[in-house]
Motif scaffolding. Structure first.
Motif, PDB file in Angstrom:
ATOM      1  N   GLN A 135       0.822  -1.201   0.000  1.00 57.82           N
ATOM      2  CA  GLN A 135       0.000   0.000   0.000  1.00 57.82           C
ATOM      3  C   GLN A 135       0.859   1.256   0.000  1.00 57.82           C
ATOM      4  O   GLN A 135       0.528   2.255  -0.647  1.00 57.82           O
ATOM      5  CB  GLN A 135      -0.918  -0.003   1.226  1.00 57.82           C
ATOM      6  CG  GLN A 135      -1.944   1.123   1.239  1.00 57.82           C
ATOM      7  CD  GLN A 135      -2.907   1.043   0.062  1.00 57.82           C
ATOM      8  OE1 GLN A 135      -3.369  -0.039  -0.274  1.00 57.82           O
ATOM      9  NE2 GLN A 135      -3.184   2.167  -0.562  1.00 57.82           N
ATOM     10  N   SER A 138       2.043   1.833  -3.453  1.00 58.43           N
ATOM     11  CA  SER A 138       0.931   2.334  -4.257  1.00 58.43           C
ATOM     12  C   SER A 138       0.656   3.804  -3.949  1.00 58.43           C
ATOM     13  O   SER A 138       0.458   4.627  -4.857  1.00 58.43           O
ATOM     14  CB  SER A 138      -0.314   1.490  -3.995  1.00 58.43           C
ATOM     15  OG  SER A 138      -1.432   2.011  -4.687  1.00 58.43           O
ATOM     16  N   ASP A 139       0.642   4.136  -2.646  1.00 56.71           N
ATOM     17  CA  ASP A 139       0.416   5.532  -2.261  1.00 56.71           C
ATOM     18  C   ASP A 139       1.527   6.434  -2.779  1.00 56.71           C
ATOM     19  O   ASP A 139       1.267   7.547  -3.263  1.00 56.71           O
ATOM     20  CB  ASP A 139       0.349   5.648  -0.728  1.00 56.71           C
ATOM     21  CG  ASP A 139      -0.883   4.970  -0.158  1.00 56.71           C
ATOM     22  OD1 ASP A 139      -1.846   4.760  -0.925  1.00 56.71           O
ATOM     23  OD2 ASP A 139      -0.874   4.640   1.036  1.00 56.71           O
ATOM     24  N   ALA A 141       3.467   5.963  -5.407  1.00 54.60           N
ATOM     25  CA  ALA A 141       3.325   6.131  -6.861  1.00 54.60           C
ATOM     26  C   ALA A 141       2.227   7.137  -7.185  1.00 54.60           C
ATOM     27  O   ALA A 141       2.367   7.977  -8.088  1.00 54.60           O
ATOM     28  CB  ALA A 141       3.022   4.781  -7.503  1.00 54.60           C
ATOM     29  N   HIS A 142       1.121   7.065  -6.441  1.00 48.18           N
ATOM     30  CA  HIS A 142       0.014   7.998  -6.671  1.00 48.18           C
ATOM     31  C   HIS A 142       0.427   9.433  -6.353  1.00 48.18           C
ATOM     32  O   HIS A 142       0.109  10.370  -7.104  1.00 48.18           O
ATOM     33  CB  HIS A 142      -1.178   7.591  -5.809  1.00 48.18           C
ATOM     34  CG  HIS A 142      -2.330   8.542  -5.899  1.00 48.18           C
ATOM     35  ND1 HIS A 142      -3.168   8.589  -7.000  1.00 48.18           N
ATOM     36  CD2 HIS A 142      -2.778   9.487  -5.029  1.00 48.18           C
ATOM     37  CE1 HIS A 142      -4.083   9.520  -6.805  1.00 48.18           C
ATOM     38  NE2 HIS A 142      -3.874  10.076  -5.616  1.00 48.18           N
ATOM     39  N   GLU A 143       1.135   9.619  -5.255  1.00 46.27           N
ATOM     40  CA  GLU A 143       1.533  10.964  -4.859  1.00 46.27           C
ATOM     41  C   GLU A 143       2.595  11.545  -5.792  1.00 46.27           C
ATOM     42  O   GLU A 143       2.645  12.757  -5.995  1.00 46.27           O
ATOM     43  CB  GLU A 143       2.073  10.932  -3.418  1.00 46.27           C
ATOM     44  CG  GLU A 143       1.027  10.582  -2.375  1.00 46.27           C
ATOM     45  CD  GLU A 143      -0.047  11.642  -2.270  1.00 46.27           C
ATOM     46  OE1 GLU A 143       0.281  12.845  -2.411  1.00 46.27           O
ATOM     47  OE2 GLU A 143      -1.214  11.286  -2.063  1.00 46.27           O
ATOM     48  N   ARG A 145       2.855  10.852  -9.012  1.00 37.86           N
ATOM     49  CA  ARG A 145       2.378  10.975 -10.385  1.00 37.86           C
ATOM     50  C   ARG A 145       2.080  12.424 -10.775  1.00 37.86           C
ATOM     51  O   ARG A 145       2.479  12.899 -11.848  1.00 37.86           O
ATOM     52  CB  ARG A 145       1.137  10.099 -10.563  1.00 37.86           C
ATOM     53  CG  ARG A 145       0.705   9.959 -12.021  1.00 37.86           C
ATOM     54  CD  ARG A 145      -0.417   8.957 -12.164  1.00 37.86           C
ATOM     55  NE  ARG A 145       0.039   7.610 -11.809  1.00 37.86           N
ATOM     56  CZ  ARG A 145      -0.417   6.926 -10.781  1.00 37.86           C
ATOM     57  NH1 ARG A 145      -1.338   7.441  -9.977  1.00 37.86           N
ATOM     58  NH2 ARG A 145       0.039   5.709 -10.533  1.00 37.86           N
ATOM     59  N   THR A 146       1.390  13.163  -9.920  1.00 38.62           N
ATOM     60  CA  THR A 146       0.979  14.526 -10.267  1.00 38.62           C
ATOM     61  C   THR A 146       2.153  15.482 -10.429  1.00 38.62           C
ATOM     62  O   THR A 146       2.272  16.156 -11.462  1.00 38.62           O
ATOM     63  CB  THR A 146      -0.014  15.062  -9.223  1.00 38.62           C
ATOM     64  OG1 THR A 146      -1.169  14.224  -9.202  1.00 38.62           O
ATOM     65  CG2 THR A 146      -0.432  16.488  -9.566  1.00 38.62           C
ATOM     66  N   SER A 307     -11.676  13.730  -1.103  1.00 41.34           N
ATOM     67  CA  SER A 307     -10.765  13.355  -2.187  1.00 41.34           C
ATOM     68  C   SER A 307     -10.624  14.437  -3.243  1.00 41.34           C
ATOM     69  O   SER A 307      -9.712  14.410  -4.057  1.00 41.34           O
ATOM     70  CB  SER A 307     -11.267  12.068  -2.860  1.00 41.34           C
ATOM     71  OG  SER A 307     -12.577  12.255  -3.370  1.00 41.34           O
ATOM     72  N   ARG A 311      -3.396  18.249  -2.832  1.00 42.40           N
ATOM     73  CA  ARG A 311      -2.405  18.031  -1.772  1.00 42.40           C
ATOM     74  C   ARG A 311      -1.965  19.344  -1.164  1.00 42.40           C
ATOM     75  O   ARG A 311      -1.762  19.461   0.039  1.00 42.40           O
ATOM     76  CB  ARG A 311      -1.212  17.253  -2.343  1.00 42.40           C
ATOM     77  CG  ARG A 311      -0.110  17.018  -1.326  1.00 42.40           C
ATOM     78  CD  ARG A 311       1.058  16.333  -1.991  1.00 42.40           C
ATOM     79  NE  ARG A 311       2.184  16.273  -1.081  1.00 42.40           N
ATOM     80  CZ  ARG A 311       2.419  15.278  -0.264  1.00 42.40           C
ATOM     81  NH1 ARG A 311       1.592  14.270  -0.223  1.00 42.40           N
ATOM     82  NH2 ARG A 311       3.474  15.284   0.531  1.00 42.40           N
TER      83      ARG A 311
END
Length: 358
Positions: A135, A138-139, A141-143, A145-146, A307, A311
């Motif tokens: 997790q 995954s978190d 990678a998500h953070e 990406r932007t 959501s 950020r």
């Protein structure tokens, strides 16, 4: 099983030797106390009958005992071997990274059942750690990406001459700072979840802690148009063993969180009270609140109840994670409650009071 059989055979040989040597001598001594003449046929016949009967009884008894003991030992050894084989197989699977492996209830005694339960508990913890690692990746990678996408797009735009470097510099600098802050957040939350955030415990007056925190945040609340109130019913002498800087960090996270989620004109209240051997510090607001579904995830890293927030506007999403880890390091607990969206939220810290002997 071999060791058990050796013990049984040694016992049988010892009993046989002692019975053959001592038994006839004792029997012969008692016969001499009778009126039978020494060396008579009757005396010889009686002694022979005694030896034959003794040999027969001893032989049959030893054979039956050895067979029974051997059968029981074999059965126990077989069950123990099967049980240990199951435990060994489970440990082997765990060593290969199959953390979902569990040891079935073996029913081979309290000790082995306890060992199986301990292995299952260890496997569950390893499984949870592995899930946390997945997790976290995954978190992360998500953070990432932007900001990476933003940097890439602006670099391409500068290369194509669509955007002048001077115009793109503030955005590039902002995204670079964002990535740097993310790296710091990852390091901090990893240390928090591993229980490696150091705390230096000292006697600390709760009243002084709250006064210092409110004084630090008062100006920011006034600028945002949010009222900051204090409601305490504590005598000045109430103390806890705590790290002042770490608890100030916790209160700062809670006050910052309350300020972000409270609209201008709203109110944030900091209260404290004692309940037996516990001190409760609460930070309550009348802002956005959260749903029951969100309540179970508030302390997860990178989780943000809304959501749609970016950020930059809603923080990194690790403040509550770190805060709870710090409270745990102080031997306390932290909880959150809300009656629903738009009904505000209350975060409560429970810490043990300092005792006279500490």
């Amino acid at each position: 099983m071999i060791g058990q059989l050796i013990v049984l055979l040694a016992g049988a040989l010892t009993i046989t030797a002692l019975t053959v040597i001592i038994g006839p001598a004792v029997f012969h001594y008692h016969l001499l106390q009778t009126d039978l003449p020494v060396g008579s046929d009757e005396l010889v016949h009686i002694e022979r009958a005694y030896r034959d009967a003794l040999a027969l009884a001893l032989g049959v008894g030893l054979v039956v005992s050895l067979l029974a003991a051997g059968l029981v030992t074999w059965n126990l050894a077989r069950r123990l071997r099967q049980t240990l084989h199951g435990l060994t197989s489970a440990v082997d699977e765990l060593s290969r990274g199959h953390y979902s492996t569990r040891v079935p209830s073996v029913g081979a005694g309290t000790e082995l059942d306890s060992l199986a339960a301990t292995l299952n508990d260890m496997a569950a913890r390893l499984d949870a750690v592995e899930e946390t690692r997945r997790q976290l990746l995954s978190d992360l990678a998500h953070e990432l990406r932007t900001p990476i996408a933003t940097l890439s797009a602006h670099h391409e735009a500068m290369a194509d001459g669509v955007i002048e470097p001077e115009a793109a510099m503030p955005i590039l600098a902002g995204q670079t700072v964002r990535l740097s802050r993310l790296a710091d957040d990852i390091s901090e939350v990893s240390r928090a979840e591993e229980g490696q955030l150091p705390v230096q415990l000292h006697p600390l007056a709760v009243d002084d802690l709250l006064a210092s925190a409110l004084q630090e945040w008062e100006e920011r609340f006034e600028t945002a148009g949010v009222a900051l109130r204090r409601e305490t019913a504590l005598p000045h002498s109430v103390t806890i063993h705590a790290d002042p800087d770490r608890l100030a960090q916790v209160l700062g996270n809670l006050l910052n969180n309350a300020l972000r989620h409270t609209s201008p004109g709203g109110t944030v209240t900091v209260s404290a009270a004692t309940h037996g051997s516990t001190v409760e510090i609460a930070v309550a607001d009348d802002g956005e609140g959260f749903t029951n579904e969100d309540s179970s995830r508030l302390f997860e890293r990178f989780f943000r109840a809304d959501s749609s927030r970016t950020r930059d506007n809603s923080g990194s999403g690790i403040g509550l994670t770190i805060s709870r880890a710090l409270v745990d390091a102080h031997g306390g607990t932290m909880a959150a409650a809300s009656e629903g969206p738009g009904q505000g939220a209350t975060f409560t810290i429970r810490l043990p009071r300092a005792t006279a002997g500490r």
